[in-house]
Design an enzyme around this catalytic site. Structure first.
Site, short mmCIF file in Angstrom:
data_model
loop_
_atom_site.label_atom_id
_atom_site.label_comp_id
_atom_site.label_asym_id
_atom_site.label_seq_id
_atom_site.Cartn_x
_atom_site.Cartn_y
_atom_site.Cartn_z
N TYR A 56 3.65 4.73 6.33
CA TYR A 56 2.30 4.70 6.87
C TYR A 56 1.29 4.14 5.86
CZ TYR A 56 4.24 7.32 10.72
OH TYR A 56 5.01 7.68 11.80
N GLY A 102 5.47 -4.42 24.02
CA GLY A 102 5.07 -3.71 25.23
C GLY A 102 3.66 -4.06 25.66
N THR A 103 2.77 -4.23 24.69
CA THR A 103 1.39 -4.60 24.99
C THR A 103 1.31 -5.96 25.65
OG1 THR A 103 0.62 -3.29 23.11
CG2 THR A 103 -0.91 -4.93 24.00
N GLY A 131 1.25 3.34 25.52
CA GLY A 131 1.36 3.66 26.94
C GLY A 131 0.00 3.60 27.63
N ASP A 187 6.73 -5.48 12.06
CA ASP A 187 8.15 -5.73 11.82
C ASP A 187 8.53 -7.20 11.88
OD1 ASP A 187 8.52 -3.03 11.59
OD2 ASP A 187 9.28 -2.75 13.62
N GLU A 196 14.08 1.58 8.55
CA GLU A 196 14.11 2.84 9.31
C GLU A 196 15.10 2.82 10.47
OE1 GLU A 196 10.46 3.67 11.35
OE2 GLU A 196 10.04 1.53 11.70
N THR A 218 2.81 -7.16 15.39
CA THR A 218 3.88 -6.25 15.00
C THR A 218 4.11 -6.37 13.52
OG1 THR A 218 6.24 -5.74 15.19
CG2 THR A 218 5.60 -7.98 15.66
#
Length: 569
Positions: A488, A303-304, A277, A332, A431, A330
């Site tokens: 992580y 988003g970036t 954000g 993913d 996930e 990303t």
């Protein structure tokens, strides 16, 4: 008679209506020009590709609002001659018209389609359905920008390269598998150094920012942008914006030099720190102006990249000499168009350690059930590739493939069958899989993070408890549960050798593109060739596992797991 009609409104400055009429004996060209009330004189050229006939007209206006001009030229008839295509691109004060074969036509999408006026196929039909999805260029809104020779022309490293510079005609095909006679389809401009650049190296003030979650290889990209700018182009003024987009207006920066970034590729994470954000386009561009920054390199995910597109639009609105380049990130692998995102191979390789540990654990006990939760919010690529690479996985659950627990063909039945056959079972779980079950079960209220992403509930813990309860209560069967969550650990490791090379190519391609005056673009491999891609193309859709493709079929054949389709259907 066949007609070709063209109409183009050129940046509120010229309105040109064009009609070309062709018969077997005559060629008629009719042009209506409606310019503003100013005097001008331009040279308009249209060149036929095959006939090499050039029609030239000098147009001049003083006060007349419209000019009508007609020209008739008698030509020998041949269907091969009558395939003109007119391009109106990159117009400001100098109208330009180029031939169908040329790709040097400004920096807007080009749709080049031929029209065979006869019934006989010709050799020129190889351009049928050709589309170039081009990226913006600084000259779109700064037409008078000077150009300079590319410093690579005098580089010792590039002296041995046969073709130092990428041709403006070079493009990369989006689809590599085609059928005979099918349209040529979408293409992107090939990445690489250009013969001319739009920045003097000594005047470049570049900045780099990293946003969103961590991913293996971010530090490598930072390092190679710095080294690429310095070693290849002689740029010495490079800033690192700390803390993501917020760093632009909180004035957190650090100087970046080849010495400072020399060994950062050996570390995970990002030396510039990151955040989600905090995107305020006007504040960011204000800061870019205040600091005299003229090249912005933005590393981040979906988003970036949307934020990078907004920054470019504001830069264009203000007509600033600033190039904005995006490097898609990303873990993913869910970015559309490009072959693969950087860090993905490292993530799959690191996931093998967790899967192997789970397999060792469950193999060493009676009725062992191991669950490994991997990253994959909306796309199950890490889980799918890690499963295929491991060969120790019995079942892979991903967001794209709904599953159910109870009943015939359900997950509980499959686990019981594998325990009976092998004495143990390993399940890999993305996930984002099964989130609808978890939400219903715990009556969760939807929450989102600072980037607008939906916060996920831990499906691993939920499924572990469900399996325990089922076998303890319904089957009266003791099982040994082993749950491993390496999420992580996977994203925090340094990139492996393959990703290091990949990150180098990404960074250098971004540097070449910015120096060549391209802006509002992202870079990535398309069919193993790096290309410049409009940002909106990589943000308009999410790349997901297609359950109808062969790769998912290979996984099902490897694990021999149920498809979970019967009950759902």
């Amino acid at each position: 008679m066949s007609n070709f009609d063209g109409d183009s409104y050129i940046r509120s400055k010229f309105c040109i209506d064009l009609t070309i009429a062709v018969t077997k004996t005559n060629f008629n060209l009719h042009i209506l020009v409606s310019p503003p009330k100013i005097s001008w004189k331009k040279h308009l050229i249209h060149s036929f590709i095959q006939s090499k006939i050039i029609l030239s007209m000098d147009l001049s206006l003083a006060s007349s609002p419209n000019l009508q001009l007609s020209l008739t030229k008698t030509l020998p008839f041949s269907p091969r001659f009558y395939k003109p295509l007119l391009f109106f691109t990159n117009f400001t004060s100098k109208p330009q018209i180029y031939s169908r074969k040329s790709l040097i036509t400004g920096y807007y999408p080009i749709r080049a389609q031929t029209s065979n006026l006869g019934n006989t196929p010709t050799d020129d039909d190889d351009d049928e359905g050709f589309v170039l999805e081009d990226v913006p260029h600084l000259t779109n809104f700064l037409p008078d920008l000077p150009t300079y020779p590319n410093p690579l022309e005098y580089s010792q490293a590039y002296a041995i390269v046969k073709n130092t510079f990428v041709s403006s005609e070079d493009v990369v095909a989006h689809q590599i598998v085609v059928q005979k006679g099918s349209p040529r389809g979408v293409h992107f401009r090939r990445a690489g150094p250009r013969e001319k650049v739009y920045f003097k190296p000594e005047e470049v003030r570049a900045c780099i920012v990293t946003c969103g979650g961590l991913c293996p290889g971010i530090n490598t990209v930072i390092r190679e942008i710095v080294c690429g700018l310095n070693f290849m182009y002689g740029v010495n003024n490079i800033l690192g914006i700390e803390g993501g987009y917020r760093g632009f207006y909180s004035r957190n920066t650090m100087e970046l030099t080849p010495k400072i970034v020399n060994d950062i590729h050996k570390r995970g994470g990002t030396i510039l720190q990151t955040s989600r954000g905090g995107h305020d386009t006007n504040k960011i561009v204000d800061n870019i102006q205040d600091r005299g920054i003229n090249q912005v390199y933005i590393i981040g995910g979906d988003g970036t990249q949307k934020g990078a597109a907004a920054i470019y639009k504001e830069v264009e609105r203000r007509c600033l000499h600033v190039a904005v380049a995006g490097i898609p990130k990303t873990i993913d692998n869910d970015i559309a168009v490009i072959d693969k995102s950087f860090g993905f191979d490292t993530a799959v390789e690191e996931a093998q350690r967790a899967i192997n540990a789970a397999h060792v654990e469950v193999e060493s006990v009676e009725n062992g059930v191991g669950i490994v939760k991997l990253m994959g919010r909306y796309s199950g690529f890490i889980a799918m590739f890690a499963t295929l690479a491991s060969r120790d996985v019995d079942c892979c659950l991903i967001p794209e493939s709904p599953f159910y627990l109870e009943g015939q063909g359900g997950l509980f039945e499959f686990i019981q069958q594998r325990l009976k056959e092998n004495g143990h079972v390993v399940i890999v779980l993305a996930e984002g899989a099964g989130q609808e079950y978890v939400s219903d079960s715990v009556n969760a209220v939807e929450e989102r993070d600072a980037s607008g992403n939906k916060l996920l509930i831990d499906i691993g813990q939920w499924l572990t408890q469900k399996i325990k309860n089922h076998f303890a209560t319904d089957k009266k069967m003791a099982i040994n549960m082993k749950y491993i969550d390496p999420t992580y650990m996977i994203r925090a490791v340094p990139s492996n050798a393959y990703d290091n090379i990949y990150c180098t190519l990404l960074a250098q391609s971004a540097v070449h593109g910015a120096m060549a005056g391209f802006s509002g673009f992202t870079v990535g491999p398309v069919n193993s060739r790096h290309a410049y891609i409009p940002i909106q193309r990589v943000t308009e859709a999410t790349n997901v596992v297609k359950l109808t493709d062969r790769m998912w079929a290979r996984l099902l054949a490897s694990t021999n797991q149920p498809t979970f389709l019967d009950k759902r259907e």
